[in-house]
Scaffold this motif. Structure first.
Motif, PDB file in Angstrom:
ATOM      1  N   GLN A 139      34.369  58.696  87.350  1.00  0.00           N
ATOM      2  CA  GLN A 139      32.967  59.417  87.939  1.00  0.00           C
ATOM      3  C   GLN A 139      32.042  58.353  87.918  1.00  0.00           C
ATOM      4  OE1 GLN A 139      34.098  61.812  90.142  1.00  0.00           O
ATOM      5  NE2 GLN A 139      36.013  61.542  89.433  1.00  0.00           N
ATOM      6  N   PRO A 140      31.139  58.306  88.806  1.00  0.00           N
ATOM      7  CA  PRO A 140      30.093  57.504  88.698  1.00  0.00           C
ATOM      8  C   PRO A 140      29.168  57.810  87.447  1.00  0.00           C
ATOM      9  CG  PRO A 140      30.280  58.291  90.935  1.00  0.00           C
ATOM     10  CD  PRO A 140      31.355  58.982  90.027  1.00  0.00           C
ATOM     11  N   GLY A 141      28.558  56.843  86.657  1.00  0.00           N
ATOM     12  CA  GLY A 141      27.791  57.138  85.530  1.00  0.00           C
ATOM     13  C   GLY A 141      28.623  57.733  84.220  1.00  0.00           C
ATOM     14  N   CYS A 142      29.873  57.632  84.304  1.00  0.00           N
ATOM     15  CA  CYS A 142      30.768  58.417  83.194  1.00  0.00           C
ATOM     16  C   CYS A 142      31.571  57.776  82.533  1.00  0.00           C
ATOM     17  CB  CYS A 142      31.336  59.705  83.782  1.00  0.00           C
ATOM     18  SG  CYS A 142      30.156  60.938  84.485  1.00  0.00           S
ATOM     19  N   HIS A 143      31.582  56.138  82.734  1.00  0.00           N
ATOM     20  CA  HIS A 143      32.496  55.352  82.226  1.00  0.00           C
ATOM     21  C   HIS A 143      32.647  55.197  80.733  1.00  0.00           C
ATOM     22  CE1 HIS A 143      29.073  52.617  82.665  1.00  0.00           C
ATOM     23  NE2 HIS A 143      29.373  51.872  81.668  1.00  0.00           N
ATOM     24  N   ASN A 144      31.487  55.763  79.985  1.00  0.00           N
ATOM     25  CA  ASN A 144      31.235  55.705  78.697  1.00  0.00           C
ATOM     26  C   ASN A 144      31.607  57.307  78.034  1.00  0.00           C
ATOM     27  OD1 ASN A 144      30.689  53.101  78.464  1.00  0.00           O
ATOM     28  ND2 ASN A 144      28.481  53.307  78.981  1.00  0.00           N
ATOM     29  N   VAL A 145      32.125  58.054  78.932  1.00  0.00           N
ATOM     30  CA  VAL A 145      32.298  59.312  78.226  1.00  0.00           C
ATOM     31  C   VAL A 145      33.411  58.990  77.166  1.00  0.00           C
ATOM     32  CG1 VAL A 145      33.452  61.563  78.515  1.00  0.00           C
ATOM     33  CG2 VAL A 145      31.729  60.609  79.976  1.00  0.00           C
ATOM     34  N   GLN A 146      33.014  59.708  76.057  1.00  0.00           N
ATOM     35  CA  GLN A 146      33.859  59.224  74.716  1.00  0.00           C
ATOM     36  C   GLN A 146      35.080  60.472  74.509  1.00  0.00           C
ATOM     37  OE1 GLN A 146      33.495  56.299  72.880  1.00  0.00           O
ATOM     38  NE2 GLN A 146      32.359  55.982  74.666  1.00  0.00           N
ATOM     39  N   GLU A 147      34.794  61.560  74.507  1.00  0.00           N
ATOM     40  CA  GLU A 147      35.865  62.666  74.307  1.00  0.00           C
ATOM     41  C   GLU A 147      35.560  64.016  75.231  1.00  0.00           C
ATOM     42  OE1 GLU A 147      37.105  64.974  70.332  1.00  0.00           O
ATOM     43  OE2 GLU A 147      35.130  63.723  70.284  1.00  0.00           O
ATOM     44  N   ILE A 148      36.452  64.395  75.512  1.00  0.00           N
ATOM     45  CA  ILE A 148      36.461  65.794  76.321  1.00  0.00           C
ATOM     46  C   ILE A 148      37.477  66.617  75.538  1.00  0.00           C
ATOM     47  CG2 ILE A 148      36.367  64.729  78.557  1.00  0.00           C
ATOM     48  CD1 ILE A 148      39.392  65.570  78.783  1.00  0.00           C
ATOM     49  N   ALA A 149      37.362  67.865  75.980  1.00  0.00           N
ATOM     50  CA  ALA A 149      38.402  68.984  75.639  1.00  0.00           C
ATOM     51  C   ALA A 149      39.015  69.623  76.381  1.00  0.00           C
ATOM     52  CB  ALA A 149      37.511  69.943  74.436  1.00  0.00           C
ATOM     53  N   ILE A 150      40.259  70.204  76.391  1.00  0.00           N
ATOM     54  CA  ILE A 150      41.226  71.191  77.265  1.00  0.00           C
ATOM     55  C   ILE A 150      41.204  72.412  76.433  1.00  0.00           C
ATOM     56  CG2 ILE A 150      43.243  71.450  78.317  1.00  0.00           C
ATOM     57  CD1 ILE A 150      41.747  69.001  79.393  1.00  0.00           C
ATOM     58  N   ASN A 151      40.831  73.373  77.016  1.00  0.00           N
ATOM     59  CA  ASN A 151      40.720  74.660  76.275  1.00  0.00           C
ATOM     60  C   ASN A 151      41.657  75.520  77.108  1.00  0.00           C
ATOM     61  OD1 ASN A 151      38.316  74.182  74.798  1.00  0.00           O
ATOM     62  ND2 ASN A 151      37.260  73.978  76.579  1.00  0.00           N
ATOM     63  N   ARG A 152      42.590  76.291  76.422  1.00  0.00           N
ATOM     64  CA  ARG A 152      43.596  77.079  76.812  1.00  0.00           C
ATOM     65  C   ARG A 152      42.851  78.484  77.111  1.00  0.00           C
ATOM     66  NH1 ARG A 152      48.821  76.329  76.334  1.00  0.00           N
ATOM     67  NH2 ARG A 152      48.729  74.956  74.404  1.00  0.00           N
ATOM     68  N   VAL A 153      43.171  78.738  78.097  1.00  0.00           N
ATOM     69  CA  VAL A 153      42.581  80.085  78.623  1.00  0.00           C
ATOM     70  C   VAL A 153      43.688  81.247  78.146  1.00  0.00           C
ATOM     71  CG1 VAL A 153      41.952  81.407  80.826  1.00  0.00           C
ATOM     72  CG2 VAL A 153      41.263  79.021  80.498  1.00  0.00           C
ATOM     73  N   ALA A 154      43.376  82.204  77.454  1.00  0.00           N
ATOM     74  CA  ALA A 154      44.317  83.193  77.141  1.00  0.00           C
ATOM     75  C   ALA A 154      44.524  84.283  77.998  1.00  0.00           C
ATOM     76  CB  ALA A 154      43.722  83.814  75.686  1.00  0.00           C
ATOM     77  N   ARG A 155      43.400  84.763  78.638  1.00  0.00           N
ATOM     78  CA  ARG A 155      43.728  85.848  79.556  1.00  0.00           C
ATOM     79  C   ARG A 155      44.346  85.560  80.657  1.00  0.00           C
ATOM     80  NH1 ARG A 155      40.077  84.148  82.965  1.00  0.00           N
ATOM     81  NH2 ARG A 155      37.898  83.715  82.622  1.00  0.00           N
ATOM     82  N   GLN A 156      45.071  86.434  81.659  1.00  0.00           N
ATOM     83  CA  GLN A 156      45.581  86.199  82.802  1.00  0.00           C
ATOM     84  C   GLN A 156      44.719  85.944  83.905  1.00  0.00           C
ATOM     85  OE1 GLN A 156      48.636  85.871  82.517  1.00  0.00           O
ATOM     86  NE2 GLN A 156      49.934  87.694  82.816  1.00  0.00           N
ATOM     87  N   ALA A 157      44.833  84.525  84.194  1.00  0.00           N
ATOM     88  CA  ALA A 157      43.911  83.851  85.381  1.00  0.00           C
ATOM     89  C   ALA A 157      44.858  82.982  86.315  1.00  0.00           C
ATOM     90  CB  ALA A 157      43.041  83.257  84.663  1.00  0.00           C
ATOM     91  N   GLU A 158      43.989  82.651  87.411  1.00  0.00           N
ATOM     92  CA  GLU A 158      44.758  81.631  88.190  1.00  0.00           C
ATOM     93  C   GLU A 158      45.088  80.534  87.543  1.00  0.00           C
ATOM     94  OE1 GLU A 158      43.906  79.463  92.437  1.00  0.00           O
ATOM     95  OE2 GLU A 158      42.786  81.147  91.902  1.00  0.00           O
ATOM     96  N   ASN A 159      44.380  79.784  86.458  1.00  0.00           N
ATOM     97  CA  ASN A 159      44.451  78.473  85.969  1.00  0.00           C
ATOM     98  C   ASN A 159      44.580  78.996  84.209  1.00  0.00           C
ATOM     99  OD1 ASN A 159      42.544  77.772  88.385  1.00  0.00           O
ATOM    100  ND2 ASN A 159      44.391  76.461  87.943  1.00  0.00           N
ATOM    101  N   ASN A 160      45.473  78.288  83.553  1.00  0.00           N
ATOM    102  CA  ASN A 160      45.356  78.589  82.367  1.00  0.00           C
ATOM    103  C   ASN A 160      44.792  77.552  81.252  1.00  0.00           C
ATOM    104  OD1 ASN A 160      47.111  76.512  82.353  1.00  0.00           O
ATOM    105  ND2 ASN A 160      48.928  77.387  81.512  1.00  0.00           N
ATOM    106  N   TRP A 161      43.878  76.740  81.917  1.00  0.00           N
ATOM    107  CA  TRP A 161      43.159  75.879  81.067  1.00  0.00           C
ATOM    108  C   TRP A 161      41.637  75.492  81.773  1.00  0.00           C
ATOM    109  CZ3 TRP A 161      41.699  71.076  83.483  1.00  0.00           C
ATOM    110  CH2 TRP A 161      42.253  70.736  84.435  1.00  0.00           C
ATOM    111  N   SER A 162      40.745  75.021  80.682  1.00  0.00           N
ATOM    112  CA  SER A 162      39.744  74.442  81.333  1.00  0.00           C
ATOM    113  C   SER A 162      39.391  73.199  80.605  1.00  0.00           C
ATOM    114  CB  SER A 162      38.406  75.657  81.011  1.00  0.00           C
ATOM    115  OG  SER A 162      38.156  75.909  79.514  1.00  0.00           O
ATOM    116  N   LEU A 163      38.079  72.460  81.327  1.00  0.00           N
ATOM    117  CA  LEU A 163      37.688  71.181  80.769  1.00  0.00           C
ATOM    118  C   LEU A 163      36.230  71.199  80.292  1.00  0.00           C
ATOM    119  CD1 LEU A 163      38.274  68.126  80.513  1.00  0.00           C
ATOM    120  CD2 LEU A 163      37.906  68.167  83.023  1.00  0.00           C
ATOM    121  N   CYS A 164      35.830  70.687  79.025  1.00  0.00           N
ATOM    122  CA  CYS A 164      34.397  70.014  78.813  1.00  0.00           C
ATOM    123  C   CYS A 164      34.503  69.102  78.111  1.00  0.00           C
ATOM    124  CB  CYS A 164      33.908  71.410  77.991  1.00  0.00           C
ATOM    125  SG  CYS A 164      34.619  71.555  76.425  1.00  0.00           S
ATOM    126  N   VAL A 165      33.317  68.412  78.471  1.00  0.00           N
ATOM    127  CA  VAL A 165      32.683  67.074  77.679  1.00  0.00           C
ATOM    128  C   VAL A 165      32.251  67.407  76.096  1.00  0.00           C
ATOM    129  CG1 VAL A 165      31.185  65.031  77.850  1.00  0.00           C
ATOM    130  CG2 VAL A 165      32.294  65.956  79.784  1.00  0.00           C
TER     131      VAL A 165
END
Length: 119
Positions: free
Chosen positions: A62-88
């Motif tokens: 993504q533009p301006g993000c080539h130096n991002v060092q670390e992200i996290a994938i978070n498991r979503v515990a409750r019943q939802a359409e998706n079972n994960w989320s993403l953050c920097v």
């Protein structure tokens, strides 16, 4: 009316829909016409490390993000359409707000294709 799923008007020729096609009704000039509804594509089940690797690579594209060092994938515990989320976690030299917006975009795109493997 014939035994196919197409609605016919006297002045039009409509081909019948394929057997098993799901339809949603749509109003057209006061006449309900079936509209084909595509079923959602099944998502690929993927491990946490593999999803994290793919997500980080996409964020860095993504533009301006080539130096991002670390992200996290978070498991979503409750019943939802998706079972994960993403953050920097570490934006590196990238602007934190730009990196966060990129993560939201990448999350939206990858959620269409990937589902986190459950233990």
């Amino acid at each position: 009316m014939p035994n196919d799923l197409a609605v016919r008007r006297p002045d039009s020729k409509v081909a019948p829909l394929a057997h098993g096609t799901r339809v949603a009704p749509v109003l057209l000039d006061g006449l309900r016409v079936p509209k084909p509804v595509e079923p959602p594509m099944p998502r690929i089940r993927i491990s946490m490390p593999e999803l994290q690797r793919r997500a980080l690579a996409e964020v860095r594209l993504q533009p301006g993000c080539h130096n991002v060092q670390e992200i996290a994938i978070n498991r979503v515990a409750r019943q939802a359409e998706n079972n994960w989320s993403l953050c920097v976690l570490a934006a590196g030299a990238a602007d934190a707000n730009t990196a966060a917006r990129a993560a939201v975009h990448v999350q939206t795109v990858l959620r269409r294709d990937y589902e986190l493997l459950t233990d």
